[in-house]
Design an enzyme around this catalytic site. Structure first.
Site, mmCIF file in Angstrom:
data_model
loop_
_atom_site.group_PDB
_atom_site.id
_atom_site.type_symbol
_atom_site.label_atom_id
_atom_site.label_comp_id
_atom_site.label_asym_id
_atom_site.label_seq_id
_atom_site.Cartn_x
_atom_site.Cartn_y
_atom_site.Cartn_z
ATOM 1 N N ASP A 118 117.120 39.295 27.089
ATOM 2 C CA ASP A 118 118.466 39.562 26.582
ATOM 3 C C ASP A 118 118.535 40.940 25.930
ATOM 4 O OD1 ASP A 118 119.639 37.230 27.405
ATOM 5 O OD2 ASP A 118 119.655 36.263 25.428
ATOM 6 N N ILE A 119 119.669 41.595 26.095
ATOM 7 C CA ILE A 119 119.853 42.952 25.574
ATOM 8 C C ILE A 119 119.879 42.995 24.048
ATOM 9 C CG2 ILE A 119 122.387 42.848 25.597
ATOM 10 C CD1 ILE A 119 120.306 45.918 26.667
ATOM 11 N N ASP A 120 120.246 41.888 23.383
ATOM 12 C CA ASP A 120 120.307 41.921 21.922
ATOM 13 C C ASP A 120 118.963 41.595 21.267
ATOM 14 O OD1 ASP A 120 120.353 39.283 22.675
ATOM 15 O OD2 ASP A 120 121.946 38.676 21.309
ATOM 16 N N GLU B 184 120.935 28.376 30.672
ATOM 17 C CA GLU B 184 119.725 27.896 30.001
ATOM 18 C C GLU B 184 119.458 26.431 30.332
ATOM 19 O OE1 GLU B 184 118.312 29.436 26.036
ATOM 20 O OE2 GLU B 184 119.110 27.483 25.415
ATOM 21 N N ASP C 227 113.631 34.176 15.945
ATOM 22 C CA ASP C 227 114.960 34.430 15.404
ATOM 23 C C ASP C 227 114.825 34.731 13.928
ATOM 24 O OD1 ASP C 227 117.601 34.165 14.324
ATOM 25 O OD2 ASP C 227 118.173 33.071 16.136
ATOM 26 N N PHE D 86 121.159 42.828 30.790
ATOM 27 C CA PHE D 86 122.582 43.048 31.038
ATOM 28 C C PHE D 86 123.272 43.501 29.754
ATOM 29 C CE2 PHE D 86 121.203 40.284 34.376
ATOM 30 C CZ PHE D 86 121.987 40.578 35.477
ATOM 31 N N ALA D 87 124.128 44.522 29.869
ATOM 32 C CA ALA D 87 124.886 45.023 28.722
ATOM 33 C C ALA D 87 126.365 45.001 29.086
ATOM 34 C CB ALA D 87 124.437 46.435 28.359
ATOM 35 N N VAL D 88 126.983 43.853 28.885
ATOM 36 C CA VAL D 88 128.368 43.637 29.300
ATOM 37 C C VAL D 88 129.242 43.387 28.072
ATOM 38 C CG1 VAL D 88 129.885 42.200 30.707
ATOM 39 C CG2 VAL D 88 127.564 42.700 31.491
ATOM 40 N N PHE E 31 128.213 43.928 24.250
ATOM 41 C CA PHE E 31 126.752 44.002 24.185
ATOM 42 C C PHE E 31 126.214 45.389 24.534
ATOM 43 C CE2 PHE E 31 127.360 39.470 24.160
ATOM 44 C CZ PHE E 31 126.342 39.013 23.346
#
Length: 249
Positions: free
Chosen positions: A131-133, A223, A246, A41-43, A46
Site C-alpha cells: 500500500d502507498i500509505d 482482502e 500499525d 497505487f496512488a489514486v 493517496f
C-alpha cells in the site's frame, strides 16, 4: 525466537526479526541475479503519500539489490521528482480513477494481473504489492523472497479463529467456512514469484467479479478474497506482523 510462533502447521516459516541471517541470504540472492518488483497505487487523495513511500522504500526495501518500482497514479502530473538508487528503476503508469474507493481497491488485482501478462513477466522474477500509505522505518531484505508470501495482520495476530474478520456470507466467493482459517492476512503487503502472483490476482479478481454479478460485496473487499485464496493455496512463507505494524498498536 522462543516467544513467537516461527513455523506454520504446514511447515512454512514465519519471518520475525532475529529468525534469519541476512548476510547469508544476501549472498545467495546475489548469485541468482534476480530482479524484484514492487507495485503500489496512488489514486485520489493517496497521491499525498507518494514521496514518503518512495523515499523510504528506495532506502529500505531490498537495499543494494535491483528493484523495479511500478507506481500507478491517477494524476501523474502531481508527482514531483523522485530520487531512485542507481540499481533501482521507477515506472510511472497512469491508471483510471473510480468514483468509489471500494472499486479502486478491488480493481488492483485485475490491473496487476494484466500488467503481469503484458510487462512484468518479462522484467522481474518476484513481485510484491505494498500500500502507498506504508512508510518503511527499517530494512526489509531478501528474507521476504519466496514463492508465495503473505503478511499476518497485526490487528488479528492474537485473535481467536472464530473472531477473525473472514467473510462469512456463504454466497460470497470469498467465504471461509466456520471453523476454518489459519491466520488473517493483510492485503496491504503480499507477494511472491510472478507466476504465483498472477494466479492469486486472477483468482481474486474472478471472485470479485462473480460476487458483483450476484450483488454481493465481501466484508473487506479484495482482502477477503485474498484470505480465501490463501486458505486453499498455502503460502510458502509468512511475514510476521512486524512487517506491517500499525502505529496505533
Amino acid at each position: 525466537r522462543w516467544d513467537v510462533l516461527v513455523l506454520t502447521p504446514w511447515l512454512a516459516p514465519i519471518v520475525w526479526e532475529g529468525t534469519f541471517n541476512r548476510d547469508i541470504l544476501n549472498a545467495q540472492y546475489m548469485e541468482k541475479n534476480l530482479v524484484t518488483g514492487v507495485v503500489t497505487f496512488a489514486v485520489k487523495k493517496f497521491w499525498f503519500f507518494i514521496q514518503g513511500f518512495m523515499s523510504s522504500a528506495n532506502k529500505y526495501f531490498l537495499a543494494g539489490h535491483q528493484v523495479n518500482f511500478y507506481l500507478f497514479p491517477d494524476n501523474p502530473e502531481q508527482i514531483s521528482h523522485l530520487q531512485i538508487a542507481p540499481e533501482n528503476h521507477l515506472f510511472v503508469i497512469p491508471v483510471q480513477n473510480h468514483s468509489q474507493w471500494q472499486n479502486i481497491s478491488m480493481s488492483h488485482m485485475d490491473i496487476i494481473r494484466r500488467y503481469i501478462c503484458s510487462q512484468f513477466q518479462y522484467e522481474i522474477d518476484y513481485l510484491y504489492y505494498i500500500d502507498i500509505d506504508v512508510q518503511l522505518f527499517g530494512h526489509i531484505g531478501v528474507e521476504i523472497i519466496d514463492t508465495l508470501v503473505a503478511t499476518i495482520s497485526p490487528w488479528q495476530y492474537t485473535t481467536r479463529r472464530e473472531s477473525k474478520s473472514y467473510e462469512t456470507c456463504p454466497e460470497s466467493q470469498a467465504a471461509i467456512p466456520k471453523g476454518e482459517g489459519d491466520f488473517y492476512y493483510t492485503a496491504s503487503f503480499y507477494g511472491g514469484s510472478v507466476a504465483k502472483i498472477y494466479k492469486l490476482t486472477r483468482a481474486c479478481f474472478k471472485g470479485v467479479t462473480e460476487d458483483r454479478e450476484n450483488d454481493i460485496e465481501a466484508r473487506w473487499h479484495d482482502e477477503s478474497h485474498l484470505n480465501s485464496y490463501i486458505l486453499y493455496h498455502k503460502p510458502t512463507c509468512l511475514l510476521s506482523p512486524e512487517y506491517y505494524w500499525d502505529e496505533e498498536l
